[in-house]
Design an enzyme around this catalytic site. Sequence first.
Site: not given
Length: 176
Positions: A77, A107, A153, A171
């Site tokens: 999208n 960085h 992450t 879930k």
Amino acid sequence: MKRVDMRTKAYAPDIIELNRSGDLCFEINQTKPRTEKMRQLINELLLTPLDATSNIASPMDIDRGKMLHIGKHVFINHHLTAMAIDNITIEDNVMIGPDVSLLTANHDFSDHYVLEAAPILIKRNAWIGAKAVILPGITVGENAVVAGGAVVTKNVPANTVVGGNPARILKELDEK
């Protein structure tokens, strides 16, 4: 994780690719959607033909088009941000919502001119919700769902739903 020093001559090809991709994204974002001209510009950006069953909605901001690899039956999208100093691979049957960020670099904390980069892999049949952020080195497993607004992450296991900041498993889904 690969390290890239932006001050070195080895970074010069990246600057050329950043400029090439930036110019093409500008042109794509000024072109009438769903036209043959837009499709040609996207193919030029990716340096490979986008499969006829896949689509990327504009506007978009892709800094290194040649590092983005998109499978079949993929829908991305509008407002994709892809920082692709390393590869971003999107396998078949993936859906990506609006305002998603795919970021392959960060960085170095002690030297901000050094980038630490790792590829992103979004496996078959995954679904990435609106405004999700996928960080460097992440694999999103087959049939996984990343909830809107999630900041990913850690790798996302197959057949799971993750959400939150940082994203965590919410879930488990039945295997397909």
